[in-house]
Design an enzyme around this catalytic site. Structure first.
Site, PDB file in Angstrom:
ATOM      1  CG  ASP A 253      35.058  39.769  38.063  1.00  0.00           C
ATOM      2  OD1 ASP A 253      35.013  38.985  38.802  1.00  0.00           O
ATOM      3  OD2 ASP A 253      35.485  39.874  37.037  1.00  0.00           O
TER       4      ASP A 253
ATOM      5  CD  GLU B   5      36.479  37.212  41.830  1.00  0.00           C
ATOM      6  OE1 GLU B   5      37.339  36.583  41.529  1.00  0.00           O
ATOM      7  OE2 GLU B   5      35.142  36.884  42.046  1.00  0.00           O
TER       8      GLU B   5
END
Length: 252
Positions: free
Chosen positions: A108, A80
């Site tokens: 992420d 992310e």
């Protein structure tokens, strides 16, 4: 809301959020709630990986950043915050190296200890509702899901919370602090309710008009951490220092 975000979050996080919104063609001046949500999500991802390393025996250990052992391998790979091209490059590299199944959507984080991708969620609603939405979207048992709320609740795949209790408590405390700071400025209701958000947008635009021409140039420091996406923890002293470095609309 935009002023709050710039005062409350690390400048590196703010810059990453700005780039993310620009990449998707979103206007942070209009979608200020999304701006705040992206910054919050980024910070949680960084905090999730904070201080977690893997030693030579393959064991997960917690080490402070100023410890010489910080040269050990990071337990989590942060995906992310990168532009989509670079993010997919990182994901492909991980899959080629570890043999992990390539996810359909960008996750992420990647956990090198548990050998799995992680999807982090931060919700203003009920955690179980948001968890189900994430699970229905991802449709993969290979990606681990971990949801946090601003009220201190959390939910994870198979009740496996990955991190130790203290590390999760830091994240929950930070989220609760963000909520309290928003509430003290009258921003929380608009952050939760779309209807209230429209009202707040009108106030923000009016405030920006009043502040026009009163701002001076603020220097921006670029940290190496911005380039390598090193994790960070916003303690109270650091937050206070950051807040002092930002301008506020002069009181009349």
């Amino acid at each position: 809301m935009e002023d709050f975000v710039r005062q409350c979050f690390n400048p590196m996080i703010v810059e990453l959020a700005e780039k993310a919104m620009k990449e998707y063609g979103e206007n942070l001046k209009i979608e200020t709630n999304k701006f705040a949500a992206i910054c919050t999500h980024l910070e949680v991802c960084f905090m999730y990986s904070d201080f977690h390393f893997i030693n030579e025996q393959g064991e997960s250990i917690i080490v402070e950043l100023d410890d010489p052992n910080a040269l050990l391998k990071h337990r989590f790979e942060i995906i992310e915050g990168r532009d989509r091209t670079m993010a997919w490059t990182v994901v492909n590299s991980i899959c080629n190296t570890t043999g992990a199944e390539k996810p359909k959507f960008l996750p992420d984080l990647y956990d090198y200890k548990e050998n799995r991708f992680i999807e982090i969620g931060v919700t203003r609603r009920e955690v179980h509702i948001y968890y189900l939405e994430k699970a229905n979207k991802i449709k993969s048992e290979k990606t681990h899901i971990h949801i946090f709320s601003f009220t201190g609740e959390e939910m994870a795949t198979k009740a496996d919370y990955t991190l130790d209790e203290e590390s999760r408590a830091r994240i929950k405390t930070r989220l609760f602090t963000i909520r309290q700071e928003m509430a003290s400025r009258g921003l929380w209701d608009s952050f939760v309710s779309p209807r209230e958000a429209k009202k707040q947008l009108k106030k923000d635009l009016k405030s920006q008009e009043q502040c026009a021409g009163s701002l001076t140039k603020v220097s921006r420091r670029t940290s190496p951490a911005l380039r390598i996406l090193e994790p960070m923890w916003m303690d109270s002293n650091r937050t206070a220092t950051l807040r002092a470095s930002f301008l506020k609309c002069p009181k009349k």
